[in-house]
Write a protein that holds these residues in place. Sequence first.
Motif, PDB file in Angstrom:
ATOM      1  N   LEU A 124      56.952  51.425  67.921  1.00 56.43           N
ATOM      2  CA  LEU A 124      55.901  50.127  67.957  1.00 56.43           C
ATOM      3  C   LEU A 124      55.404  50.347  66.510  1.00 56.43           C
ATOM      4  CD1 LEU A 124      54.251  51.084  71.222  1.00 56.43           C
ATOM      5  CD2 LEU A 124      55.563  49.086  70.608  1.00 56.43           C
ATOM      6  N   ALA A 125      55.072  49.188  65.812  1.00 55.79           N
ATOM      7  CA  ALA A 125      54.067  49.128  64.792  1.00 55.79           C
ATOM      8  C   ALA A 125      52.688  49.561  65.302  1.00 55.79           C
ATOM      9  CB  ALA A 125      54.150  47.761  64.184  1.00 55.79           C
ATOM     10  N   TRP A 126      51.937  50.223  64.421  1.00 48.50           N
ATOM     11  CA  TRP A 126      50.480  50.724  64.623  1.00 48.50           C
ATOM     12  C   TRP A 126      49.467  50.911  63.634  1.00 48.50           C
ATOM     13  CZ3 TRP A 126      49.333  55.450  62.739  1.00 48.50           C
ATOM     14  CH2 TRP A 126      50.339  56.027  62.528  1.00 48.50           C
ATOM     15  N   ALA A 127      48.451  50.657  63.921  1.00 46.31           N
ATOM     16  CA  ALA A 127      47.291  50.881  63.019  1.00 46.31           C
ATOM     17  C   ALA A 127      46.172  51.473  63.503  1.00 46.31           C
ATOM     18  CB  ALA A 127      46.785  49.585  62.101  1.00 46.31           C
ATOM     19  N   VAL A 128      45.843  52.864  63.368  1.00 46.55           N
ATOM     20  CA  VAL A 128      44.585  53.346  64.147  1.00 46.55           C
ATOM     21  C   VAL A 128      43.752  53.942  63.111  1.00 46.55           C
ATOM     22  CG1 VAL A 128      46.217  54.081  66.056  1.00 46.55           C
ATOM     23  CG2 VAL A 128      45.896  55.711  63.973  1.00 46.55           C
ATOM     24  N   GLY A 129      42.461  54.087  63.607  1.00 48.79           N
ATOM     25  CA  GLY A 129      41.342  54.793  62.803  1.00 48.79           C
ATOM     26  C   GLY A 129      41.615  56.314  62.744  1.00 48.79           C
ATOM     27  N   ILE A 130      41.348  56.775  61.572  1.00 52.12           N
ATOM     28  CA  ILE A 130      41.349  58.223  61.023  1.00 52.12           C
ATOM     29  C   ILE A 130      40.094  58.951  60.598  1.00 52.12           C
ATOM     30  CG2 ILE A 130      43.929  58.315  61.561  1.00 52.12           C
ATOM     31  CD1 ILE A 130      43.905  58.625  58.380  1.00 52.12           C
ATOM     32  N   PRO A 131      39.913  60.099  60.854  1.00 49.48           N
ATOM     33  CA  PRO A 131      38.766  60.698  60.048  1.00 49.48           C
ATOM     34  C   PRO A 131      39.217  60.638  58.699  1.00 49.48           C
ATOM     35  CG  PRO A 131      39.056  62.031  61.728  1.00 49.48           C
ATOM     36  CD  PRO A 131      40.412  60.793  61.938  1.00 49.48           C
ATOM     37  N   ARG A 132      38.313  60.917  57.730  1.00 50.20           N
ATOM     38  CA  ARG A 132      38.694  60.805  56.161  1.00 50.20           C
ATOM     39  C   ARG A 132      39.554  62.120  55.797  1.00 50.20           C
ATOM     40  NH1 ARG A 132      33.268  59.266  53.216  1.00 50.20           N
ATOM     41  NH2 ARG A 132      32.809  57.382  54.378  1.00 50.20           N
ATOM     42  N   HIS A 133      39.224  63.138  56.719  1.00 53.34           N
ATOM     43  CA  HIS A 133      40.140  64.472  56.251  1.00 53.34           C
ATOM     44  C   HIS A 133      41.413  64.389  56.620  1.00 53.34           C
ATOM     45  CE1 HIS A 133      38.847  65.486  60.200  1.00 53.34           C
ATOM     46  NE2 HIS A 133      39.964  66.316  60.289  1.00 53.34           N
ATOM     47  N   LEU A 134      41.971  63.191  57.276  1.00 52.38           N
ATOM     48  CA  LEU A 134      43.350  63.245  57.932  1.00 52.38           C
ATOM     49  C   LEU A 134      44.085  62.320  56.990  1.00 52.38           C
ATOM     50  CD1 LEU A 134      44.845  64.574  60.395  1.00 52.38           C
ATOM     51  CD2 LEU A 134      44.105  62.618  61.625  1.00 52.38           C
ATOM     52  N   SER A 135      45.371  62.794  57.011  1.00 55.06           N
ATOM     53  CA  SER A 135      46.222  61.927  55.904  1.00 55.06           C
ATOM     54  C   SER A 135      47.509  61.572  56.980  1.00 55.06           C
ATOM     55  CB  SER A 135      46.802  62.534  54.746  1.00 55.06           C
ATOM     56  OG  SER A 135      47.577  61.934  54.149  1.00 55.06           O
ATOM     57  N   VAL A 136      47.576  60.213  57.251  1.00 51.35           N
ATOM     58  CA  VAL A 136      48.629  59.627  58.123  1.00 51.35           C
ATOM     59  C   VAL A 136      49.034  58.472  57.519  1.00 51.35           C
ATOM     60  CG1 VAL A 136      49.073  59.783  60.677  1.00 51.35           C
ATOM     61  CG2 VAL A 136      46.882  59.844  59.851  1.00 51.35           C
ATOM     62  N   SER A 137      50.493  58.141  57.865  1.00 49.99           N
ATOM     63  CA  SER A 137      51.152  56.846  57.391  1.00 49.99           C
ATOM     64  C   SER A 137      51.560  56.307  58.680  1.00 49.99           C
ATOM     65  CB  SER A 137      52.098  57.181  56.647  1.00 49.99           C
ATOM     66  OG  SER A 137      53.177  57.743  56.864  1.00 49.99           O
ATOM     67  N   GLY A 138      51.499  55.018  58.775  1.00 44.67           N
ATOM     68  CA  GLY A 138      52.105  54.239  59.756  1.00 44.67           C
ATOM     69  C   GLY A 138      52.241  52.847  59.324  1.00 44.67           C
ATOM     70  N   ARG A 139      52.586  51.851  59.900  1.00 46.22           N
ATOM     71  CA  ARG A 139      52.773  50.308  59.318  1.00 46.22           C
ATOM     72  C   ARG A 139      52.424  49.416  60.558  1.00 46.22           C
ATOM     73  NH1 ARG A 139      57.740  47.647  60.718  1.00 46.22           N
ATOM     74  NH2 ARG A 139      58.874  49.290  61.892  1.00 46.22           N
ATOM     75  N   CYS A 140      51.627  48.309  60.148  1.00 44.24           N
ATOM     76  CA  CYS A 140      51.336  47.362  61.270  1.00 44.24           C
ATOM     77  C   CYS A 140      51.952  45.906  60.703  1.00 44.24           C
ATOM     78  CB  CYS A 140      50.051  47.544  61.378  1.00 44.24           C
ATOM     79  SG  CYS A 140      49.520  45.891  62.530  1.00 44.24           S
ATOM     80  N   GLU A 141      52.996  45.375  61.306  1.00 43.58           N
ATOM     81  CA  GLU A 141      53.461  44.118  60.809  1.00 43.58           C
ATOM     82  C   GLU A 141      53.086  43.171  61.803  1.00 43.58           C
ATOM     83  OE1 GLU A 141      57.387  44.562  60.158  1.00 43.58           O
ATOM     84  OE2 GLU A 141      57.129  46.064  58.586  1.00 43.58           O
ATOM     85  N   ALA A 142      51.659  42.740  62.064  1.00 42.03           N
ATOM     86  CA  ALA A 142      51.526  41.536  62.998  1.00 42.03           C
ATOM     87  C   ALA A 142      51.727  40.345  62.385  1.00 42.03           C
ATOM     88  CB  ALA A 142      49.860  41.741  62.943  1.00 42.03           C
ATOM     89  N   HIS A 143      52.418  39.373  63.138  1.00 46.40           N
ATOM     90  CA  HIS A 143      52.899  38.206  62.779  1.00 46.40           C
ATOM     91  C   HIS A 143      52.146  37.368  63.625  1.00 46.40           C
ATOM     92  CE1 HIS A 143      56.153  39.706  60.504  1.00 46.40           C
ATOM     93  NE2 HIS A 143      56.763  40.558  61.502  1.00 46.40           N
ATOM     94  N   LEU A 144      50.909  36.989  63.103  1.00 44.24           N
ATOM     95  CA  LEU A 144      49.866  36.235  63.879  1.00 44.24           C
ATOM     96  C   LEU A 144      50.283  35.020  64.265  1.00 44.24           C
ATOM     97  CD1 LEU A 144      46.598  37.401  62.181  1.00 44.24           C
ATOM     98  CD2 LEU A 144      47.617  38.155  64.305  1.00 44.24           C
ATOM     99  N   ALA A 145      51.258  34.289  63.350  1.00 42.74           N
ATOM    100  CA  ALA A 145      51.558  32.860  63.864  1.00 42.74           C
ATOM    101  C   ALA A 145      52.526  32.814  64.989  1.00 42.74           C
ATOM    102  CB  ALA A 145      52.362  32.488  62.537  1.00 42.74           C
ATOM    103  N   ASP A 146      53.122  34.069  65.199  1.00 44.36           N
ATOM    104  CA  ASP A 146      53.906  34.071  66.494  1.00 44.36           C
ATOM    105  C   ASP A 146      53.008  34.158  67.576  1.00 44.36           C
ATOM    106  OD1 ASP A 146      56.061  34.584  64.718  1.00 44.36           O
ATOM    107  OD2 ASP A 146      56.204  36.538  65.094  1.00 44.36           O
ATOM    108  N   TYR A 147      51.836  34.267  67.940  1.00 41.14           N
ATOM    109  CA  TYR A 147      50.805  34.380  68.934  1.00 41.14           C
ATOM    110  C   TYR A 147      50.293  32.951  69.125  1.00 41.14           C
ATOM    111  CZ  TYR A 147      52.306  39.257  68.627  1.00 41.14           C
ATOM    112  OH  TYR A 147      52.846  40.288  68.334  1.00 41.14           O
TER     113      TYR A 147
END
Length: 147
Positions: A124-147
């Motif tokens: 799954l593509a995802w985007a989540v909130g994280i605290p400032r001290h935490l370093s994470v990477s992920g990707r979110c490719e929402a194709h809004l036109a598809d909805y």
Amino acid sequence: MLVIDDTSLPKKGERSVGVAAQYASALGKTANCQTLVSLTLARGEVPVMVALRLFLPDSWTSDMSRLKRARVPVEQRTPRSKPEIALAEIDRAMAAKVRFGCVLADAGYGLSAPFRQGLTERGLAWAVGIPRHLSVSGRCEAHLADY
């Protein structure tokens, strides 16, 4: 997009299943409430709730007689975190062929490494909130036109 969040239901008593002193987002403070994990499909202008599952705090899952008195189903008596509940509900939604482009969640879920890993493992593509001290990477490719 699939939005993961908490929904709180303030309660005065203590007998409703899952009621405990916990953060009540509806009140903006800790109070007696039930907390539910919600999955909402955000497509176009009308969001649609696709799942709502009750979270049982430790004060409930550690008291077997209370669970039995309240007739909580046996399969729901095991302690589960909100991120664990969310992943299980995502699995149910995917099994039901619910389509979404990206999973969004606040830092309450983003703080959980197993939750983030679970989203990635499910492809799954995802985007989540994280605290400032935490370093994470992920990707979110929402194709809004598809909805």
